[in-house]
Design a protein around this motif. Structure first.
Motif, short mmCIF file in Angstrom:
data_model
loop_
_atom_site.label_atom_id
_atom_site.label_comp_id
_atom_site.label_asym_id
_atom_site.label_seq_id
_atom_site.Cartn_x
_atom_site.Cartn_y
_atom_site.Cartn_z
N PRO A 91 0.86 -1.27 0.13
CA PRO A 91 0.01 -0.02 0.16
C PRO A 91 0.78 1.09 -0.20
CG PRO A 91 0.01 -1.16 2.02
CD PRO A 91 0.76 -1.86 1.12
N LEU A 92 0.20 2.24 -0.66
CA LEU A 92 0.98 3.41 -0.73
C LEU A 92 0.55 4.59 0.41
CD1 LEU A 92 0.91 3.93 -4.59
CD2 LEU A 92 2.63 3.19 -3.25
N ASP A 93 1.34 5.54 0.71
CA ASP A 93 1.02 6.39 1.76
C ASP A 93 0.44 7.49 0.92
OD1 ASP A 93 0.52 7.92 3.90
OD2 ASP A 93 2.84 8.70 4.02
N TRP A 94 -0.90 7.28 0.68
CA TRP A 94 -1.62 8.25 -0.23
C TRP A 94 -3.15 7.77 -0.26
CZ3 TRP A 94 0.88 12.27 -2.79
CH2 TRP A 94 -0.11 13.22 -3.88
N PRO A 95 -4.02 8.46 0.17
CA PRO A 95 -5.33 8.05 0.63
C PRO A 95 -5.88 7.17 -0.42
CG PRO A 95 -5.23 10.31 1.27
CD PRO A 95 -4.11 10.17 0.40
N ASP A 96 -5.89 7.46 -2.01
CA ASP A 96 -6.76 6.74 -2.67
C ASP A 96 -5.75 6.69 -4.07
OD1 ASP A 96 -8.62 5.39 -4.35
OD2 ASP A 96 -9.81 7.05 -4.58
N ALA A 97 -4.49 6.07 -3.88
CA ALA A 97 -3.53 5.77 -5.05
C ALA A 97 -3.44 4.16 -5.21
CB ALA A 97 -2.26 6.50 -4.70
N THR A 98 -3.50 3.98 -6.29
CA THR A 98 -3.27 2.52 -7.02
C THR A 98 -2.08 2.50 -7.92
OG1 THR A 98 -5.78 2.13 -7.00
CG2 THR A 98 -4.30 0.81 -8.30
N VAL A 99 -1.30 1.35 -7.74
CA VAL A 99 0.15 1.22 -8.58
C VAL A 99 -0.51 0.46 -9.89
CG1 VAL A 99 2.01 0.19 -8.85
CG2 VAL A 99 1.51 1.35 -6.55
N VAL A 100 -0.21 0.72 -10.86
CA VAL A 100 -0.56 0.06 -12.04
C VAL A 100 0.68 -0.17 -12.84
CG1 VAL A 100 -1.84 0.27 -14.33
CG2 VAL A 100 -2.69 0.98 -12.56
N ARG A 101 1.00 -1.47 -13.20
CA ARG A 101 2.08 -1.81 -13.96
C ARG A 101 2.02 -1.86 -15.34
NH1 ARG A 101 4.77 -2.31 -9.70
NH2 ARG A 101 4.55 -3.49 -7.94
N GLY A 102 2.98 -1.69 -16.23
CA GLY A 102 2.86 -1.66 -17.78
C GLY A 102 3.31 -0.36 -18.23
N ASP A 103 3.28 -0.59 -19.68
CA ASP A 103 3.71 0.70 -20.43
C ASP A 103 2.48 1.77 -20.44
OD1 ASP A 103 5.31 1.69 -22.83
OD2 ASP A 103 3.22 1.92 -23.31
N ALA A 104 3.32 2.90 -20.03
CA ALA A 104 2.68 4.15 -19.53
C ALA A 104 1.78 4.57 -20.82
CB ALA A 104 3.40 5.27 -19.25
N VAL A 105 1.90 4.40 -22.03
CA VAL A 105 1.11 4.75 -22.92
C VAL A 105 -0.15 4.01 -23.23
CG1 VAL A 105 0.93 4.81 -25.43
CG2 VAL A 105 3.04 5.78 -24.41
N ASP A 106 -0.04 2.82 -22.78
CA ASP A 106 -1.05 1.86 -22.87
C ASP A 106 -1.76 1.80 -21.70
OD1 ASP A 106 0.07 0.61 -25.16
OD2 ASP A 106 1.04 -1.08 -23.97
N VAL A 107 -1.40 2.12 -20.55
CA VAL A 107 -2.18 2.50 -19.25
C VAL A 107 -3.08 3.71 -19.31
CG1 VAL A 107 -1.91 2.95 -16.81
CG2 VAL A 107 -0.62 1.19 -17.62
N VAL A 108 -2.46 4.91 -19.87
CA VAL A 108 -3.05 5.94 -20.11
C VAL A 108 -4.09 6.06 -20.95
CG1 VAL A 108 -2.73 8.55 -20.42
CG2 VAL A 108 -1.33 7.51 -18.91
N ALA A 109 -3.96 5.32 -22.32
CA ALA A 109 -4.85 4.97 -23.17
C ALA A 109 -6.21 4.47 -22.78
CB ALA A 109 -4.25 4.52 -24.51
N ARG A 110 -5.78 3.32 -21.73
CA ARG A 110 -6.94 2.76 -21.14
C ARG A 110 -7.68 3.51 -20.51
NH1 ARG A 110 -4.39 -1.05 -19.01
NH2 ARG A 110 -4.52 -0.35 -16.92
N LEU A 111 -6.78 4.23 -19.46
CA LEU A 111 -7.65 5.19 -18.35
C LEU A 111 -8.62 6.43 -19.10
CD1 LEU A 111 -4.78 5.87 -15.95
CD2 LEU A 111 -6.56 4.67 -15.47
N LYS A 112 -7.87 6.73 -20.47
CA LYS A 112 -8.88 7.72 -21.08
C LYS A 112 -10.18 7.20 -21.63
CE LYS A 112 -7.00 10.73 -23.90
NZ LYS A 112 -6.46 11.54 -24.55
#
Length: 189
Positions: A91-112
């Motif tokens: 867990p991260l010391d941030w109230p609502d943070a999630t770690v996502v692994r993978g290529d940043a371009v793929d991750v952000v394309a999916r998030l969008k």
């Protein structure tokens, strides 16, 4: 519907995203208009996106008494955050943070594609340079502080980016000295 992605960055006039001098935060140029405007930008509860290095520095900087931080920073820290990293583990010391692994371009394309709210990244220079190159940045929001940091400047904001034409969408002067410029980037042919 595709969510809008904003690359939000602070910079000195000569293009540095941070410094190792004695300027202090905001290069000592914060004022009430800037701080109120920053808080207003988080009113719609955007989803935050961070690279690992920026997240680490933010988490370290923001550890401790929340009351010591500007209201916009406290608000940003409460928003859902996606941290793109192959080295961080929860867990991260941030109230609502999630770690996502993978290529940043793929991750952000999916998030969008999946997000019901706009996405925003404050800082995360190398992450956002890669997202610019991939055509995933809809808005570049640059807050220019009236300083030159040739001797003490760190982290050139746009070092190594490809050529882009920028369509000016919005601009404002805050506290009579700090400029905010919002652009839509298009790769230059």
């Amino acid at each position: 519907m595709t969510a809008t992605y904003t690359f939000d960055v602070f910079t000195s006039l000569d293009g540095f995203g941070s410094h190792h001098g004695d300027w202090g935060g905001y290069w000592g140029k914060q004022g009430p208009e800037l701080l109120a405007h920053r808080l207003e930008q988080y009113r719609d509860n955007p989803g935050m996106v961070f690279g690992a290095a920026t997240f680490r520095s933010n988490a370290e900087l923001l550890a401790g008494d929340d009351e010591a931080f500007d209201p916009w920073v406290r608000k940003m820290r409460t928003l859902p955050a996606t941290v793109i990293s192959s080295t961080l583990h929860g867990p991260l010391d941030w109230p609502d943070a999630t770690v996502v692994r993978g290529d940043a371009v793929d991750v952000v394309a999916r998030l969008k594609e999946e997000s019901d709210v706009p996405l925003r990244s404050h800082g995360s220079l190398s992450l956002n340079r890669a997202l610019l190159a991939a055509g995933l940045v809809d808005r570049v929001q640059v807050t220019v502080f009236p300083v030159l940091t040739g001797k003490t400047g760190d982290d050139p904001v746009f070092a190594g980016v490809e050529d882009f034409d920028l369509e000016l969408l919005e601009f404002r002067t805050l506290d009579g000295r700090t400029q905010e410029l919002v652009y839509h980037p298009t790769r230059h042919p």
